[in-house]
Every structure is written in structure tokens, then in C-alpha cells.
Design an enzyme around this catalytic site. Structure first.
Site, PDB file in Angstrom:
ATOM      1  N   ARG A  75       6.365  16.785  41.258  1.00 50.43           N
ATOM      2  CA  ARG A  75       7.206  15.798  41.644  1.00 50.43           C
ATOM      3  C   ARG A  75       8.744  15.792  40.693  1.00 50.43           C
ATOM      4  NH1 ARG A  75       7.080   9.236  41.881  1.00 50.43           N
ATOM      5  NH2 ARG A  75       9.055   9.209  42.630  1.00 50.43           N
ATOM      6  N   HIS A 121      15.249   8.015  41.028  1.00 51.26           N
ATOM      7  CA  HIS A 121      14.852   7.164  39.639  1.00 51.26           C
ATOM      8  C   HIS A 121      14.970   6.646  39.471  1.00 51.26           C
ATOM      9  CE1 HIS A 121      10.359   8.052  38.503  1.00 51.26           C
ATOM     10  NE2 HIS A 121      10.556   6.849  37.878  1.00 51.26           N
ATOM     11  N   ASN A 167      12.758   5.512  44.070  1.00 55.47           N
ATOM     12  CA  ASN A 167      11.025   5.438  43.526  1.00 55.47           C
ATOM     13  C   ASN A 167      11.186   4.189  43.318  1.00 55.47           C
ATOM     14  OD1 ASN A 167       8.849   6.318  41.823  1.00 55.47           O
ATOM     15  ND2 ASN A 167      10.041   5.496  40.351  1.00 55.47           N
ATOM     16  N   GLU A 168      10.203   3.160  43.514  1.00 54.41           N
ATOM     17  CA  GLU A 168       9.905   1.595  43.070  1.00 54.41           C
ATOM     18  C   GLU A 168      11.474   0.402  43.071  1.00 54.41           C
ATOM     19  OE1 GLU A 168       8.543   1.776  39.284  1.00 54.41           O
ATOM     20  OE2 GLU A 168       6.772   3.239  40.019  1.00 54.41           O
ATOM     21  N   ASN A 297       3.398   4.528  44.033  1.00 50.19           N
ATOM     22  CA  ASN A 297       2.702   4.715  42.391  1.00 50.19           C
ATOM     23  C   ASN A 297       1.808   3.251  41.969  1.00 50.19           C
ATOM     24  OD1 ASN A 297       4.647   6.280  42.592  1.00 50.19           O
ATOM     25  ND2 ASN A 297       6.302   5.482  41.685  1.00 50.19           N
ATOM     26  N   TYR A 299      -0.981   1.834  38.589  1.00 48.14           N
ATOM     27  CA  TYR A 299      -1.669   2.318  37.476  1.00 48.14           C
ATOM     28  C   TYR A 299      -2.906   1.492  37.389  1.00 48.14           C
ATOM     29  CZ  TYR A 299       2.297   5.125  36.799  1.00 48.14           C
ATOM     30  OH  TYR A 299       3.176   6.058  36.467  1.00 48.14           O
ATOM     31  N   GLU A 363       2.472   8.510  42.234  1.00 49.92           N
ATOM     32  CA  GLU A 363       2.648   8.418  40.334  1.00 49.92           C
ATOM     33  C   GLU A 363       1.731   7.330  40.671  1.00 49.92           C
ATOM     34  OE1 GLU A 363       5.879   6.313  38.328  1.00 49.92           O
ATOM     35  OE2 GLU A 363       6.514   7.291  39.420  1.00 49.92           O
ATOM     36  N   GLU A 420      10.738   6.504  27.664  1.00 57.76           N
ATOM     37  CA  GLU A 420       9.651   5.445  29.201  1.00 57.76           C
ATOM     38  C   GLU A 420      10.417   4.434  28.444  1.00 57.76           C
ATOM     39  OE1 GLU A 420       7.500   5.589  31.000  1.00 57.76           O
ATOM     40  OE2 GLU A 420       6.977   3.033  30.595  1.00 57.76           O
TER      41      GLU A 420
HETATM   42  C1  BGC Z   1       7.911   4.267  37.091  1.00 61.65           C
HETATM   43  C2  BGC Z   1       8.336   6.062  35.999  1.00 61.65           C
HETATM   44  C3  BGC Z   1       7.379   5.257  34.559  1.00 61.65           C
HETATM   45  C4  BGC Z   1       6.188   4.636  34.807  1.00 61.65           C
HETATM   46  C5  BGC Z   1       5.012   4.281  33.637  1.00 61.65           C
HETATM   47  C6  BGC Z   1       6.861   3.281  36.594  1.00 61.65           C
HETATM   48  O1  BGC Z   1       7.176   2.254  37.037  1.00 61.65           O
HETATM   49  O2  BGC Z   1       8.359   4.834  38.500  1.00 61.65           O
HETATM   50  O3  BGC Z   1       9.216   6.283  35.796  1.00 61.65           O
HETATM   51  O4  BGC Z   1       7.910   5.690  33.466  1.00 61.65           O
HETATM   52  O5  BGC Z   1       5.802   3.176  35.461  1.00 61.65           O
HETATM   53  O6  BGC Z   1       5.871   2.828  32.953  1.00 61.65           O
END
Ligand code: BGC
Length: 460
Positions: A75, A121, A167-168, A297, A299, A363, A420
Site C-alpha cells: 500500500r 495521505h 487516509n484517516e 487503521n 494501533y 495500517e 514520522e
Molecule cells: C498514519 C501514518 C503514521 C502512523 C504512525 C497513521 O496515523 O496514517 O502516516 O505514520 O499513523 O503514527
């Protein structure tokens, strides 16, 4: 052993501004991130994406790396201002930009890697921001975004069958126009809602165009990527249970509900009142149902308490420490890096139950604490990242094999240690270590692990 179906797409993700560099070469025009990075104090280490991982020049090395990891998919995002340097529908197109992404897509396909392409993005052409306020101007930005999307479908649609519009949008609108910590750095309590609304409309019109004029010929699909951390009530109190629901609505529902169901969530309407723009009937017919899949996405997970001063999340307070003082999981380099696989499983189940769409995890990733201060051998032995991905990969297998949730793909963030955003180069999310002085790439232990894990866990 439980396994993903044979057509499961797995790979890694990147974004144009974070990796390409060559910011002023190959005919590229500036984006709002080029401008924002130059403002004093905005980027922690004072850096920018002028060079990044130099992937505009080293794209072939990156494809070889992907191939060595045995991925099925990659991607990446297209830099709008590399294709149309000034951004607008009457502005000139840059043939070098077109040639670059075509060559990249061809090389991927030659290596058996399927391209997943994000149109936006975060790197809005500076020209559009200067000309009419960019995302704040509904009539102009929708037309210019659709024109840019059309150029992409025309130029790459024979090669690319998987399209992601934005993206987001939460990050774009809240961090860029509410908190002012991302480009273009605005602080406002009205703009984020206007921008969010216009992002939804631009997305929906691009999807309409693809479905009407390209889908039957090119045979691809198109959707949006939204971001959300699973929201866990801090305790059993009714107010914190409600706060977690509000957290989901403010982070995810504000985009997902209009796009998949055709309305803004009640909890958002109640708090934002008349600052929330209203879709006309005509707009709604374009917006409702405007995504072929759910791009997610995610985390981490967060513990949620009612109260606080942050309107971006609906006046809740989030953290990672449980009432008994323990952490939700191993902690990494920033607050979105806390290992909590059960939350991932809950989120996948929630999305399927609520929106009933195929899911692509576009992601998912982890930055190890203080990795930028480690020696190369230490950084390559990334055991916390390994713990993270093993947990998350297994947590995804459960919903697919046991709960019947159709997760169709998974992209680790990120292929490379890259720019980042406001952390500059200090936070390293890559599965490949990049020595930013030499641009040499070194696979971290984890990259090999994931490659083996997916080979074993996908039907042959
Ligand atoms: C984003 C990325 C970013 C990652 C880590 C996501 O929100 O799409 O571009 O690097 O988080 O912070």
C-alpha cells in the site's frame, strides 16, 4: 491450524510524503506539509520530508525489499502535487509524476505484488490551499479532488485495482484544523467540521465517478480508510460505558456513519449542534453507501473516562492505565503504541456487526521505545515489535476463522523507518531500519517473523 483464505492480501504500507523525498525534483509542486515542516518548532527534530527515505530514487530497492519479505501486496500513496504540481483541474499535469507511479506499479506487478493505492495521505497541493483555502472550500475542492482522482484512474487504472480515497480523515480534520499540530496548522472549533464534511463529499464523488465510468472496465474496487483505537470503558460505571461509545462515535462514527449509513451519529450532533454541516438530500444519495470496503487503521486500545476538555474526541479522557495501576500492555515510543491485541479483536467484531463491510486493515504497527538511540544490532532485534505483531496477527485470525468476520487484508505500518510527521525521524515504525545518513536499509528481525507467520497462516 486456523488459516486465512488463499486470497488474503498481506504486506506493508507507506505514504508519499513520508518516504519519497525529491520534494523539489521530477516536477513536483509543494504540498502543505512542505510548508508546515518549515515553520519553526512544528517538527520535533526540526526535519522535513525533503529527502525522507529517498524512495523516489530508491523505489526499485524498496520493491526488492518487499519481494524479499514475500508480501502479496503493497500500500502506497500518490503525491497529488507530483501529478498536478498546482493541484487544480485547469493546472498542467506533470508527465514525470505519472511515469514514476506507473513504473512503480509495473515493477510491483512484475514481482507478484498487488498495489493498493491511497489517493490522499495528507499532502494537499499548497497551490490549492493558497488559492481558495483547500479543504475549507467545498465547491472547489470537491471538483479538484475528483479531477485528480480521474487522472489517477485514467493513468494507472489498468494496473491498479485497489483504491483508497483518503487516509484517516479524522487526523486531517482534527489535527490539521482543530488542534493545529498537523498541516496546515489551523486552530478552530468550526473548521474541522467543515473540512470533515468536505472530505466525505470529495471521497463520495470520486467513488461515484469510479463506479460509473471505470469499475466495469477496470474491474477494481474503491473505499476509504478510517482510523480508530478500540475504546474500553475505564470501569463499569454507566457514564464511562457511555463515554467509550462516544469515543467511537467521535473518532469513527463521524465518518463511518455518513458513508455507510447516511447520517451523522446522534452523540456527535448533540455536542456539535449547528457547527455540524448538513448534507443536502442530493449529497446524501452520493455519500450513503460510498465505500466498497472498510479500510481500518488501528494501533492500540484506550481506556476511556467521561469528562475532559478535548472536543476532538467528544470530551472524554483516554489513557492506558487500568484502575488497579497496571498498563493495558507493553508501551512503545508514543501513546498510540501500547500492545493490546484483545482490543483489536473487539474492534474488528464491532466494525463487522455495525457496518457489514469487508474489512482491510490498511495500517497496524508499533514503534519501539527509544529505538532511535539504539545501536543498529539492538534496533534490529525488535522484540517489542515482535510481541505486538504476533499478538495482533493472532487476534485477527480469531475474528476471521471463529467469528466469521471477513478481514481480507492486512498491512503493517511501515515498510521503512520514515518521516514520522511531527516526530520527524525520531520515531521509527519501520520493519526495515533505515540509516538516514546513507539511506541503507536493514531488515529488522520482525520483518522475517511476519513473513514466515503469514506464509504459515494463509491457505496454500
Ligand atoms: C498514519 C501514518 C503514521 C502512523 C504512525 C497513521 O496515523 O496514517 O502516516 O505514520 O499513523 O503514527
Amino acid at each position: 491450524m486456523a488459516r486465512f483464505p488463499q486470497d488474503f492480501a498481506w504486506g506493508f504500507a507507506t505514504a508519499s510524503y513520508q518516504i519519497e523525498g525529491s520534494a523539489f525534483e521530477g516536477g513536483r509542486g509543494p504540498s502543505i506539509w512542505d510548508t508546515f515542516c518549515k515553520l519553526p518548532g512544528k517538527i520535533r527534530d526540526g526535519s522535513n520530508g525533503d529527502v525522507a527515505t529517498d524512495s523516489y530514487r530508491f523505489w526499485k530497492v524498496d520493491v526488492a525489499l518487499l519481494k524479499s519479505y514475500n508480501v502479496k501486496a503493497y500500500r502506497f500513496s500518490i503525491s497529488w502535487s507530483r501529478l498536478i504540481p498546482l493541484g487544480g483541474r485547469d493546472d498542467p499535469v506533470n508527465p514525470e509524476g505519472i511515469a514514476f507511479y506507473r513504473t512503480l506499479a509495473e515493477e510491483l506487478l512484475r514481482n507478484g505484488i498487488t498495489p493498493y493505492v491511497t489517493l490522499y495521505h495528507w499532502d494537499l497541493p499548497q497551490g490549492l490551499h493558497d488559492r481558495y483555502g483547500g479543504w475549507l472550500n467545498k465547491v472547489e475542492i470537491v471538483k479538484d479532488y475528483v479531477n485528480y482522482a480521474k487522472l489517477c484512474f485514467d493513468s494507472f487504472g489498468d494496473l491498479v485495482k485497489n483504491w483508497i480515497t483518503h487516509n484517516e480523515p479524522w487526523v486531517i480534520s482534527c489535527l490539521g484544523y482543530q488542534k493545529g499540530v498537523f498541516a496546515p496548522g489551523h486552530k478552530s472549533d468550526t473548521e474541522p467540521w467543515i473540512v470533515a464534511h468536505n472530505l466525505i463529499l470529495a471521497h463520495a464523488h470520486a467513488v461515484k465517478l469510479y463506479r460509473e465510468e471505470y469499475k466495469s472496465i477496470q474491474g477494481g474496487h474503491i473505499g476509504i480508510t478510517l482510523d480508530c483505537h478500540w475504546q474500553i470503558p475505564y470501569d463499569d460505571s454507566p457514564e464511562n460505558i457511555e463515554a467509550a461509545k462516544k469515543g467511537i462515535d467521535f473518532k469513527l462514527g463521524r465518518f463511518a456513519d455518513p458513508i455507510y449509513k447516511g447520517y451523522y451519529p446522534e452523540r456527535v450532533k448533540q455536542i456539535i449542534g449547528d457547527r455540524l454541516p448538513v448534507f443536502t438530500e442530493e449529497e446524501l444519495t452520493v455519500v450513503k453507501g460510498s465505500s466498497d470496503f472498510f479500510g481500518l487503521n488501528t494501533y492500540t486500545s484506550q481506556l476511556v473516562k467521561e469528562g475532559g476538555t478535548d472536543e476532538t474526541n467528544g470530551y472524554i479522557t483516554v489513557g492506558h492505565t487500568r484502575p488497579d495501576g497496571t498498563q493495558l500492555g507493553t508501551v512503545g515510543a508514543k501513546n498510540i503504541c501500547v500492545v493490546n491485541p484483545p482490543g483489536f479483536r473487539s474492534l474488528l467484531n464491532y466494525l463487522w456487526k455495525t457496518y457489514e463491510k469487508l474489512i482491510y486493515v490498511t495500517e497496524n504497527g508499533f514503534a519501539v521505545k527509544d529505538e532511535h538511540q539504539m545501536s543498529l544490532p539492538e534496533a534490529l532485534h525488535d522484540k517489542d515489535r515482535l510481541e505486538y505483531f504476533e499478538g495482533y496477527a493472532n487476534a485477527m485470525l480469531g475474528p476471521v476463522s471463529e467469528d466469521g468476520v471477513p478481514v481480507k487484508g492486512y498491512f503493517g505500518w511501515s515498510l521503512l523507518d520514515n518521516f514520522e510527521w511531527t516526530d520527524g525521524y525520531e520515531t521509527r515504525f519501520g520493519v526495515t531500519y533505515v540509516d538516514h545518513a546513507t539511506q541503507k536499509r536493514y531488515p529488522k528481525e520482525f520483518a522475517r517473523f511476519l513473513s514466515k507467520w503469514f506464509t504459515e497462516h494463509i491457505e496454500p
